[in-house]
Design an enzyme around this catalytic site. Structure first.
Site, PDB file in Angstrom:
ATOM      1  N   GLU A   1      13.852  -4.886  -2.516  1.00 36.81           N
ATOM      2  CA  GLU A   1      15.025  -5.750  -2.510  1.00 36.81           C
ATOM      3  C   GLU A   1      16.297  -4.902  -2.683  1.00 36.81           C
ATOM      4  O   GLU A   1      17.272  -5.076  -1.972  1.00 36.81           O
ATOM      5  CB  GLU A   1      14.893  -6.763  -3.638  1.00 36.81           C
ATOM      6  CG  GLU A   1      15.648  -8.026  -3.360  1.00 36.81           C
ATOM      7  CD  GLU A   1      15.357  -9.077  -4.404  1.00 36.81           C
ATOM      8  OE1 GLU A   1      14.361  -8.924  -5.144  1.00 36.81           O
ATOM      9  OE2 GLU A   1      16.146 -10.028  -4.481  1.00 36.81           O
TER      10      GLU A   1
ATOM     11  N   ARG B   1      -1.777  -2.629 -10.522  1.00 35.65           N
ATOM     12  CA  ARG B   1      -2.732  -3.688 -10.861  1.00 35.65           C
ATOM     13  C   ARG B   1      -3.870  -3.822  -9.853  1.00 35.65           C
ATOM     14  O   ARG B   1      -4.887  -4.451 -10.136  1.00 35.65           O
ATOM     15  CB  ARG B   1      -2.008  -5.011 -11.100  1.00 35.65           C
ATOM     16  CG  ARG B   1      -1.363  -5.060 -12.489  1.00 35.65           C
ATOM     17  CD  ARG B   1      -0.591  -6.348 -12.682  1.00 35.65           C
ATOM     18  NE  ARG B   1       0.577  -6.386 -11.851  1.00 35.65           N
ATOM     19  CZ  ARG B   1       1.795  -5.999 -12.232  1.00 35.65           C
ATOM     20  NH1 ARG B   1       1.996  -5.592 -13.459  1.00 35.65           N
ATOM     21  NH2 ARG B   1       2.808  -6.040 -11.388  1.00 35.65           N
TER      22      ARG B   1
HETATM   23  P1  5GP Z   1       5.660  -7.464  -2.682  1.00 30.89           P
HETATM   24  O1  5GP Z   1       5.723  -6.046  -2.219  1.00 30.89           O
HETATM   25  O2  5GP Z   1       4.590  -8.257  -1.937  1.00 30.89           O
HETATM   26  O3  5GP Z   1       6.982  -8.154  -2.657  1.00 30.89           O
HETATM   27  O4  5GP Z   1       5.266  -7.440  -4.216  1.00 30.89           O
HETATM   28  C1  5GP Z   1       3.935  -7.273  -4.620  1.00 30.89           C
HETATM   29  C2  5GP Z   1       3.814  -6.196  -5.659  1.00 30.89           C
HETATM   30  O5  5GP Z   1       4.651  -6.475  -6.773  1.00 30.89           O
HETATM   31  C3  5GP Z   1       2.395  -6.110  -6.174  1.00 30.89           C
HETATM   32  O6  5GP Z   1       2.026  -4.744  -6.343  1.00 30.89           O
HETATM   33  C4  5GP Z   1       2.419  -6.841  -7.507  1.00 30.89           C
HETATM   34  O7  5GP Z   1       1.635  -6.200  -8.485  1.00 30.89           O
HETATM   35  C5  5GP Z   1       3.887  -6.857  -7.907  1.00 30.89           C
HETATM   36  N1  5GP Z   1       4.350  -8.212  -8.282  1.00 30.89           N
HETATM   37  C6  5GP Z   1       5.414  -8.874  -7.787  1.00 30.89           C
HETATM   38  N2  5GP Z   1       5.567 -10.057  -8.370  1.00 30.89           N
HETATM   39  C7  5GP Z   1       4.565 -10.187  -9.258  1.00 30.89           C
HETATM   40  C8  5GP Z   1       4.155 -11.245 -10.163  1.00 30.89           C
HETATM   41  O8  5GP Z   1       4.737 -12.324 -10.283  1.00 30.89           O
HETATM   42  N3  5GP Z   1       3.037 -11.001 -10.914  1.00 30.89           N
HETATM   43  C9  5GP Z   1       2.337  -9.843 -10.790  1.00 30.89           C
HETATM   44  N4  5GP Z   1       1.233  -9.707 -11.570  1.00 30.89           N
HETATM   45  N5  5GP Z   1       2.695  -8.840  -9.958  1.00 30.89           N
HETATM   46  C10 5GP Z   1       3.792  -9.008  -9.196  1.00 30.89           C
END
Ligand code: 5GP
Length: 177
Positions: free
Chosen positions: A101, A64
């Site tokens: 996770e 995204r």
């Molecule tokens: P992180 O690595 O910070 O835990 O997760 C971020 C990544 O997971 C980003 O690339 C994001 O696109 C995706 N992601 C995790 N949760 C969500 C969410 O609630 N909505 C969206 N659009 N993407 C999420």
């Protein structure tokens, strides 16, 4: 504030997606609304122009980050490079693995995507735990690039991703608990 509200109205939530207990923030309504999408890009562009006199390249996260990064790069008149999940990019690549996770994942960049010393902005749609952006930062550091900031549309503040990213500045348009 009014502009931010227009953007916020086009983000919706889906409880228990993709697994129970996760409240997924869905940005697809924003992409379907050209005026609100334009407003989001206006806000990002204004922030970058105000804070950074020079940016050499925008690096976007799979997948995204690819929706926002090229639009911003075009507006700034600079290039866009892809940080992808492992195995998607041809030619010589460099990779960084990071923990999820459950289990591990790897991010990759083409070796010639950025040069040492280039000033880079990293962009994604959302910051949750910070694991993904952390890995992207490691890749950029490996290349000797200078990370100006990580830019996201949405930050989930209760997951404390900014702490994981430590010294790298984070900017988000919208914040949710
Ligand atoms: P992180 O690595 O910070 O835990 O997760 C971020 C990544 O997971 C980003 O690339 C994001 O696109 C995706 N992601 C995790 N949760 C969500 C969410 O609630 N909505 C969206 N659009 N993407 C999420």
């Amino acid at each position: 504030e009014q502009k931010l509200e227009r953007v916020r109205q086009q983000v919706r939530s889906f409880p228990d997606f993709p697994s129970p207990g996760i409240n997924f923030r869905d940005i697809t309504p924003l992409l379907k609304d050209p005026s609100a999408f334009c407003t989001a890009m206006d806000l990002m562009e204004a922030h970058v122009r105000k804070c950074f006199p020079r940016v050499d390249v925008i690096a976007g996260l799979d997948s995204r980050g690819f929706l926002f990064g090229p639009v911003l790069a075009q507006r700034l008149g600079i290039g866009f490079v892809l940080i992808r999940k492992k195995g998607k990019l041809p030619g010589p690549t460099e990779s960084v693995s990071y923990s999820l996770e459950y289990g591990k994942a790897e991010l990759e960049i083409q070796t010639d995507a950025v040069d040492a010393g280039q000033k880079v902005l990293i962009i994604d749609d959302l910051l949750a735990t910070g694991g993904t952006l952390w890995a992207a930062c490691q890749l950029m550091k490996k290349k000797g690039a200078e990370i100006l900031e990580c830019l996201v549309l949405i930050e989930l503040t209760s997951l404390r991703g900014t702490e994981k990213l430590k010294s790298v500045p984070i900017y988000s348009l919208l914040q949710y608990d």
